[in-house]
Write a protein that holds these residues in place. Sequence first.
Motif, PDB file in Angstrom:
ATOM      1  N   ASP A   1       2.159  13.945   4.729  1.00  0.00           N
ATOM      2  CA  ASP A   1       2.717  12.988   4.232  1.00  0.00           C
ATOM      3  C   ASP A   1       1.964  11.617   5.456  1.00  0.00           C
ATOM      4  O   ASP A   1       1.205  11.146   5.238  1.00  0.00           O
ATOM      5  CB  ASP A   1       4.026  12.982   4.621  1.00  0.00           C
ATOM      6  CG  ASP A   1       4.808  13.355   3.251  1.00  0.00           C
ATOM      7  OD1 ASP A   1       4.104  13.909   2.266  1.00  0.00           O
ATOM      8  OD2 ASP A   1       6.137  14.104   3.210  1.00  0.00           O
TER       9      ASP A   1
ATOM     10  N   ARG B   1       0.962  -1.123  -0.137  1.00  0.00           N
ATOM     11  CA  ARG B   1      -0.190  -0.072   0.431  1.00  0.00           C
ATOM     12  C   ARG B   1       0.756   1.283  -0.135  1.00  0.00           C
ATOM     13  O   ARG B   1       0.674   2.411  -1.083  1.00  0.00           O
ATOM     14  CB  ARG B   1      -0.708  -0.179   1.567  1.00  0.00           C
ATOM     15  CG  ARG B   1      -1.436   1.430   0.834  1.00  0.00           C
ATOM     16  CD  ARG B   1      -2.911   1.114   2.449  1.00  0.00           C
ATOM     17  NE  ARG B   1      -3.726   2.709   3.000  1.00  0.00           N
ATOM     18  CZ  ARG B   1      -2.944   3.645   3.105  1.00  0.00           C
ATOM     19  NH1 ARG B   1      -1.724   3.605   3.867  1.00  0.00           N
ATOM     20  NH2 ARG B   1      -4.365   4.729   3.506  1.00  0.00           N
ATOM     21  N   PHE B   2       1.507   1.054   0.802  1.00  0.00           N
ATOM     22  CA  PHE B   2       2.629   2.184   1.291  1.00  0.00           C
ATOM     23  C   PHE B   2       3.147   2.628  -0.280  1.00  0.00           C
ATOM     24  O   PHE B   2       3.406   4.020  -0.861  1.00  0.00           O
ATOM     25  CB  PHE B   2       4.172   2.142   1.680  1.00  0.00           C
ATOM     26  CG  PHE B   2       5.008   3.319   2.513  1.00  0.00           C
ATOM     27  CD1 PHE B   2       4.560   4.760   2.556  1.00  0.00           C
ATOM     28  CD2 PHE B   2       6.156   2.936   1.228  1.00  0.00           C
ATOM     29  CE1 PHE B   2       5.580   4.995   3.038  1.00  0.00           C
ATOM     30  CE2 PHE B   2       7.133   3.724   1.740  1.00  0.00           C
ATOM     31  CZ  PHE B   2       7.065   5.010   2.041  1.00  0.00           C
ATOM     32  N   TYR B   3       3.696   2.096  -1.392  1.00  0.00           N
ATOM     33  CA  TYR B   3       4.525   2.231  -2.388  1.00  0.00           C
ATOM     34  C   TYR B   3       3.264   2.559  -3.905  1.00  0.00           C
ATOM     35  O   TYR B   3       3.978   3.137  -5.246  1.00  0.00           O
ATOM     36  CB  TYR B   3       4.680   0.943  -2.919  1.00  0.00           C
ATOM     37  CG  TYR B   3       6.460   0.573  -2.199  1.00  0.00           C
ATOM     38  CD1 TYR B   3       7.389   2.152  -2.535  1.00  0.00           C
ATOM     39  CD2 TYR B   3       6.772  -0.043  -1.464  1.00  0.00           C
ATOM     40  CE1 TYR B   3       8.556   1.678  -2.675  1.00  0.00           C
ATOM     41  CE2 TYR B   3       8.285  -0.192  -0.807  1.00  0.00           C
ATOM     42  CZ  TYR B   3       9.005   1.422  -1.320  1.00  0.00           C
ATOM     43  OH  TYR B   3      10.090   1.608  -0.594  1.00  0.00           O
TER      44      TYR B   3
ATOM     45  N   SER C   1       9.458  13.181   6.498  1.00  0.00           N
ATOM     46  CA  SER C   1       7.748  13.039   6.058  1.00  0.00           C
ATOM     47  C   SER C   1       7.290  14.365   7.242  1.00  0.00           C
ATOM     48  O   SER C   1       7.693  15.108   8.257  1.00  0.00           O
ATOM     49  CB  SER C   1       6.992  12.163   7.227  1.00  0.00           C
ATOM     50  OG  SER C   1       8.287  10.751   6.445  1.00  0.00           O
TER      51      SER C   1
ATOM     52  N   LEU D   1       1.767   5.201  -3.064  1.00  0.00           N
ATOM     53  CA  LEU D   1       1.923   7.003  -2.812  1.00  0.00           C
ATOM     54  C   LEU D   1       3.226   7.287  -3.661  1.00  0.00           C
ATOM     55  O   LEU D   1       3.056   6.977  -4.544  1.00  0.00           O
ATOM     56  CB  LEU D   1       2.129   6.938  -1.139  1.00  0.00           C
ATOM     57  CG  LEU D   1       1.208   6.414   0.174  1.00  0.00           C
ATOM     58  CD1 LEU D   1       1.446   6.765   1.333  1.00  0.00           C
ATOM     59  CD2 LEU D   1      -0.548   6.482  -0.136  1.00  0.00           C
ATOM     60  N   SER D   2       2.757   8.766  -3.292  1.00  0.00           N
ATOM     61  CA  SER D   2       3.362  10.108  -4.142  1.00  0.00           C
ATOM     62  C   SER D   2       5.000   9.617  -3.998  1.00  0.00           C
ATOM     63  O   SER D   2       5.419   9.585  -3.327  1.00  0.00           O
ATOM     64  CB  SER D   2       2.748  11.818  -4.309  1.00  0.00           C
ATOM     65  OG  SER D   2       3.923  11.188  -3.286  1.00  0.00           O
TER      66      SER D   2
ATOM     67  N   ARG E   1      -1.368  11.183   5.260  1.00  0.00           N
ATOM     68  CA  ARG E   1      -1.575  10.894   4.267  1.00  0.00           C
ATOM     69  C   ARG E   1      -1.052   8.878   3.477  1.00  0.00           C
ATOM     70  O   ARG E   1      -2.073   8.137   3.779  1.00  0.00           O
ATOM     71  CB  ARG E   1      -0.614  11.053   2.977  1.00  0.00           C
ATOM     72  CG  ARG E   1      -1.475  10.677   1.419  1.00  0.00           C
ATOM     73  CD  ARG E   1      -2.595  10.377   1.089  1.00  0.00           C
ATOM     74  NE  ARG E   1      -3.162   9.630  -0.477  1.00  0.00           N
ATOM     75  CZ  ARG E   1      -3.285   8.462  -0.357  1.00  0.00           C
ATOM     76  NH1 ARG E   1      -3.483   7.585   0.837  1.00  0.00           N
ATOM     77  NH2 ARG E   1      -3.765   7.978  -1.013  1.00  0.00           N
ATOM     78  N   ILE E   2      -0.319   8.504   4.745  1.00  0.00           N
ATOM     79  CA  ILE E   2      -0.100   7.319   4.990  1.00  0.00           C
ATOM     80  C   ILE E   2      -0.905   6.385   6.110  1.00  0.00           C
ATOM     81  O   ILE E   2      -0.940   5.861   5.599  1.00  0.00           O
ATOM     82  CB  ILE E   2       1.716   7.454   5.797  1.00  0.00           C
ATOM     83  CG1 ILE E   2       2.755   7.891   4.700  1.00  0.00           C
ATOM     84  CG2 ILE E   2       1.982   6.060   6.697  1.00  0.00           C
ATOM     85  CD1 ILE E   2       3.562   8.082   5.042  1.00  0.00           C
TER      86      ILE E   2
ATOM     87  N   LEU F   1       6.854  12.048  -1.302  1.00  0.00           N
ATOM     88  CA  LEU F   1       6.237  10.771  -0.233  1.00  0.00           C
ATOM     89  C   LEU F   1       7.222  10.224   0.162  1.00  0.00           C
ATOM     90  O   LEU F   1       7.725  10.071   1.489  1.00  0.00           O
ATOM     91  CB  LEU F   1       4.663  11.040   0.006  1.00  0.00           C
ATOM     92  CG  LEU F   1       4.377  10.383   1.659  1.00  0.00           C
ATOM     93  CD1 LEU F   1       3.004  10.870   1.842  1.00  0.00           C
ATOM     94  CD2 LEU F   1       4.855   8.993   1.691  1.00  0.00           C
TER      95      LEU F   1
END
Length: 395
Positions: free
Chosen positions: A361, A340-342, A357, A344-345, A364-365, A348
């Motif tokens: 950030d 999921r983390f990868y 961060s 993101l932008s 958003r995480i 970020l």
Amino acid sequence: MSAPSTDIAILGGGLAGGLIALALAARRPDVSVTVIEAGDRCGGDHVWSYFATDVKDGADLLEPLVAARWDGYFVRFPKRSRALRTPYRSITSERLDAVMRSVLPPERLLTGAVVTQALADRVVLADGRTITAGAVIDARGAAGLPHMAGGWQKFVGQMLRLKVPHGLTHPIVMDGSVSQTDGYRFVYALPFASDAIFVEDTYYADGPEIDLPALRERIAAYAAAQDWRVEAIEYEEKGALPVIAAGDFDAFWQATATPGVAQVGARAALIHPLTSYSLPIALRLALHLCTLDSLSGEAIEKACHTWARRHWRHGRFYRMLTRMLFGAAMPDQRYKVLERFYGLSERLIERFYAGQSNQMDMLRILAGRPPVPIGAAVASLRGKGRPLAPLGDLK
């Protein structure tokens, strides 16, 4: 038996100690520095990698150490594969040792020298030599972190020489599509040359134990699955790095510090709490020490303690994420958090690895439905995790 005195004695010629020595040599040449390393060469057998965006100052110090560079990297997961454009660099212990020997006079780089006692004004070696010093910096790393809890990132890496080119143009920084064993498992692959690739099998696990034969077999199986025909294993490294979920910084420092001796690197918990990543942190501290008006033992010890305490406060968000990773997800499901983390932008992700961060950030995480059970996520934040080391384990 006495040895030549020095302004600053650095115990340990690994990444943290090496960067301090190189920074002082370049920016404070008036100061005499002696590095004392127990191994035959600085850095042992190791590969350190970093994103170019991690380094805003001090790139000139890292440049001679870089053994390979790429203009992007890949990640792979069961439901996500992605190419990212962030430049990526790798440093090898071989390059670190060569640069240290080219910069420091031979009498200022002592290898094969085991420290038996380190005090504020002197260092005693196993061969009977005593080195007097105006300041002593302990950069010998840490086998454990008393008064702290969390998990471990453990790994075995091999530099493989291949019979035919591998065809990989960019590194695979995280291949989480592999079978999940002993916690979150991923493979890391760095193409140093067309026929040479460094492959590391890594686990986010509850314990530090390394099953070396099993990991060697898994590296061989991974290479075979990529159709990489191995001609030789040129070198191998292994290790277990702490992943910090919680702790008592003041108690940790009191348990590990020697009065008058500065602590840096892992010995000072100067690592990214979740990734165990230390290179940008070590570089920033090395540059900071060069700016001190005084490089006395007292001044350096105070600066390092202040820096480590500030780093600890700044790492609160990352420690929370560590608790969620280890406490909320079953070991074979932890990969979903990174998958999921990868998504993101890219910016970020860059700030995350640099340990910088911002508030947006963080939001958003944490936004959206977590890839772990919500109840387990909440419960994990209330727990204290598993101890990383019993009191007195760190020597």
